[in-house]
Design a protein around this motif. Structure first.
Motif, PDB file in Angstrom:
ATOM      1  N   THR A  18       0.813  -1.224   0.000  1.00  0.00           N
ATOM      2  CA  THR A  18       0.000   0.000   0.000  1.00  0.00           C
ATOM      3  C   THR A  18       0.838   1.262   0.000  1.00  0.00           C
ATOM      4  OG1 THR A  18      -0.126   0.009   2.422  1.00  0.00           O
ATOM      5  CG2 THR A  18      -1.857  -1.164   1.241  1.00  0.00           C
ATOM      6  N   ILE A  51      -2.028   3.158  -2.424  1.00  0.00           N
ATOM      7  CA  ILE A  51      -3.158   2.302  -2.784  1.00  0.00           C
ATOM      8  C   ILE A  51      -3.798   1.813  -1.494  1.00  0.00           C
ATOM      9  CG2 ILE A  51      -3.898   0.232  -4.023  1.00  0.00           C
ATOM     10  CD1 ILE A  51      -1.445   0.470  -5.750  1.00  0.00           C
ATOM     11  N   PRO A  52      -5.063   2.077  -1.266  1.00  0.00           N
ATOM     12  CA  PRO A  52      -5.713   1.599  -0.032  1.00  0.00           C
ATOM     13  C   PRO A  52      -5.722   0.073   0.049  1.00  0.00           C
ATOM     14  CG  PRO A  52      -7.040   3.286  -1.130  1.00  0.00           C
ATOM     15  CD  PRO A  52      -5.961   2.896  -2.083  1.00  0.00           C
ATOM     16  N   PRO A  85      -8.211  -2.091   0.688  1.00  0.00           N
ATOM     17  CA  PRO A  85      -9.238  -2.798  -0.096  1.00  0.00           C
ATOM     18  C   PRO A  85      -8.867  -2.914  -1.572  1.00  0.00           C
ATOM     19  CG  PRO A  85     -10.275  -1.247   1.407  1.00  0.00           C
ATOM     20  CD  PRO A  85      -8.809  -0.962   1.451  1.00  0.00           C
ATOM     21  N   ASP A  86      -8.237  -1.875  -2.133  1.00  0.00           N
ATOM     22  CA  ASP A  86      -7.850  -1.950  -3.536  1.00  0.00           C
ATOM     23  C   ASP A  86      -6.716  -2.953  -3.750  1.00  0.00           C
ATOM     24  OD1 ASP A  86      -9.742  -0.024  -3.955  1.00  0.00           O
ATOM     25  OD2 ASP A  86      -8.331   1.650  -4.100  1.00  0.00           O
ATOM     26  N   VAL A  87      -5.785  -3.021  -2.795  1.00  0.00           N
ATOM     27  CA  VAL A  87      -4.714  -4.018  -2.896  1.00  0.00           C
ATOM     28  C   VAL A  87      -5.294  -5.432  -2.859  1.00  0.00           C
ATOM     29  CG1 VAL A  87      -2.736  -5.006  -1.672  1.00  0.00           C
ATOM     30  CG2 VAL A  87      -2.912  -2.532  -1.955  1.00  0.00           C
ATOM     31  N   ALA A  90      -8.242  -6.284  -3.717  1.00  0.00           N
ATOM     32  CA  ALA A  90      -8.967  -6.510  -4.969  1.00  0.00           C
ATOM     33  C   ALA A  90      -8.019  -6.931  -6.086  1.00  0.00           C
ATOM     34  CB  ALA A  90      -9.726  -5.241  -5.365  1.00  0.00           C
ATOM     35  N   VAL A  91      -6.855  -6.299  -6.146  1.00  0.00           N
ATOM     36  CA  VAL A  91      -5.862  -6.676  -7.157  1.00  0.00           C
ATOM     37  C   VAL A  91      -5.365  -8.100  -6.926  1.00  0.00           C
ATOM     38  CG1 VAL A  91      -3.547  -6.177  -8.030  1.00  0.00           C
ATOM     39  CG2 VAL A  91      -5.137  -4.304  -7.625  1.00  0.00           C
ATOM     40  N   GLY A 138      -9.607  -5.093  -9.430  1.00  0.00           N
ATOM     41  CA  GLY A 138      -8.882  -3.852  -9.248  1.00  0.00           C
ATOM     42  C   GLY A 138      -8.719  -3.075 -10.537  1.00  0.00           C
ATOM     43  N   ALA A 139      -8.390  -1.794 -10.389  1.00  0.00           N
ATOM     44  CA  ALA A 139      -8.184  -0.913 -11.534  1.00  0.00           C
ATOM     45  C   ALA A 139      -6.892  -1.288 -12.253  1.00  0.00           C
ATOM     46  CB  ALA A 139      -8.140   0.543 -11.068  1.00  0.00           C
ATOM     47  N   ASP A 164      -3.762   0.268 -10.578  1.00  0.00           N
ATOM     48  CA  ASP A 164      -3.417  -0.423  -9.333  1.00  0.00           C
ATOM     49  C   ASP A 164      -2.809  -1.793  -9.624  1.00  0.00           C
ATOM     50  OD1 ASP A 164      -4.489   1.744  -8.076  1.00  0.00           O
ATOM     51  OD2 ASP A 164      -6.378   0.767  -7.524  1.00  0.00           O
ATOM     52  N   GLU A 165      -3.363  -2.470 -10.631  1.00  0.00           N
ATOM     53  CA  GLU A 165      -2.857  -3.795 -10.963  1.00  0.00           C
ATOM     54  C   GLU A 165      -1.403  -3.728 -11.430  1.00  0.00           C
ATOM     55  OE1 GLU A 165      -4.013  -7.574 -13.873  1.00  0.00           O
ATOM     56  OE2 GLU A 165      -5.217  -5.736 -13.870  1.00  0.00           O
TER      57      GLU A 165
END
Length: 373
Positions: free
Chosen positions: A69, A75-76, A78-80, A82-83, A88-89, A92-93
């Protein structure tokens, strides 16, 4: 007839079943046994060592998430997550999968290999100074890599091969010079320190004769760095640990018996020289490959097993816990190297050197206060 009066017992003593037990060491507590499926199968486990291992593993998980992160592009959590689970976006990926995750996994795997090799060598030498970066194996690995970089001028694969060859050759020389009806631990340490000093001088000579650009590149590598590590390094270390870690764990029980002394271990059926040879081979392989991937990162092999032994208070090499501690130390040092002077990234060896130096100062001060220094 005259009757004989029995002698009275001495003052402070009683007779019969109430007599005081003879002085001596108290018996060691029996560890609980875990029953396994099958007739008569069980394994003993140490609750304290297990708890320490679980806490260290949780700390590794926390540090890993924190590493993914943190950076110039935050990167928050939750987004990490998700990846990591396949979503994930796209931005971010790319940051997580291509930049941060390979470096983190390389740090964890290299740290685990270093912690395990340090535990093997310190148990083998029965000396806390018997780590590969003290007895010359890491320096020998660096010499092989420097010869490949500065003299031959080969590529990355050849540098790794030179590092492995240098470590293997150094270990053979140290073992042969320390052999005298067996390779005693103190002789391994003393001979290794001497060989390490010679190889350090050879490394300095090679750097002094090199061009400025090559010398600068070699010096950064000698410090130990995880900059620019990718998935190929992760794959290399993962395959090596998949082969070497089980072999090291198999050696754990005979090495624990060797701590009682060679004669006692041999009486219990342990092949002393065979166990030493196996531990030396596995430890050299772990040291050489981790050095080939990240350079000669200092003090991780020295500090991790000693900290684990202080925490678990268990005998034997504590291989699994030492591996987790090594991974934690290197991951923490790497995130400090990235963020301490951001945006400038320092070699991770700078911070492991600071950690190791502080640990040694603390140990010496503690021994001095207790009157053992």
């Amino acid at each position: 007839m005259t009757s004989r009066t029995p002698l009275a017992p001495p003052a402070g003593r009683t007779t019969g079943p109430e007599e005081d037990p003879p002085p001596g060491p108290s018996p060691r507590p029996r560890l609980p046994a875990l029953r396994l499926p099958g007739p008569g199968l069980s394994v003993r486990w140490n609750p304290r060592a297990t708890a320490v291992g679980l806490v260290l593993a949780a700390a590794v998980l926390v540090v890993g998430v924190w590493t993914l992160t943190t950076g110039d592009f935050h990167i928050p959590v939750p987004d990490v997550l998700a990846v990591l689970t396949g979503g994930g976006a796209p931005g971010d990926e790319y940051v997580v999968n291509e930049l941060r995750l390979p470096r983190l996994l390389t740090a964890l795997l290299v740290g685990a290999a270093m912690g395990m090799s340090g535990a093997l060598f310190q148990t083998l030498a029965r000396n806390p100074l018997g780590s590969p970066d003290v007895i010359g194996f890491t320096v020998g690995s660096a010499t092989g890599a420097l010869v490949t970089i500065l003299v031959i001028g080969a590529g990355t694969a050849s540098v790794a091969a030179g590092s492995v060859a240098g470590c293997a050759l150094t270990s053979v020389v140290v073992y042969l010079l320390a052999w005298r009806g067996g390779a005693a631990g103190y002789r391994l340490v003393l001979v290794g320190i001497g060989i390490s000093a010679l190889l350090s001088s050879a490394n300095a000579y090679l750097i002094a004769r090199a061009s400025f650009t090559d010398a600068q590149s070699a010096q950064v590598w000698l410090t130990g760095s995880l900059n620019g590590r990718g998935w190929e390094h992760v794959t290399t270390m993962a395959v090596c640990l998949a082969v070497l870690a089980p072999a090291a764990l198999v050696l754990g029980r005979p090495l624990r018996m060797l701590e009682m002394g060679e004669d006692a271990a041999a009486a219990l059926g342990v092949g002393v020289e065979r166990t030493r040879g196996g531990a030396l081979a596995v430890g050299v392989a772990l040291t050489a490959l981790s050095t080939a991937v990240a350079g000669p990162v200092p003090f991780v092999s020295l500090v991790a097993p000693q900290v684990v032994r202080r925490l678990t208070r268990a005998t034997g090499p504590n291989l699994a816990a030492s591996a987790v501690m090594g991974a934690l130390l290197l991951a923490l040092s790497d995130i400090a190297a990235q963020r301490a002077l951001a945006p400038t990234q320092l070699p991770v060896g700078v911070f492991t050197g600071v950690v190791g130096g502080c640990y040694l100062v603390w140990v010496l001060a503690r021994q001095w206060r207790s009157g053992r220094g």
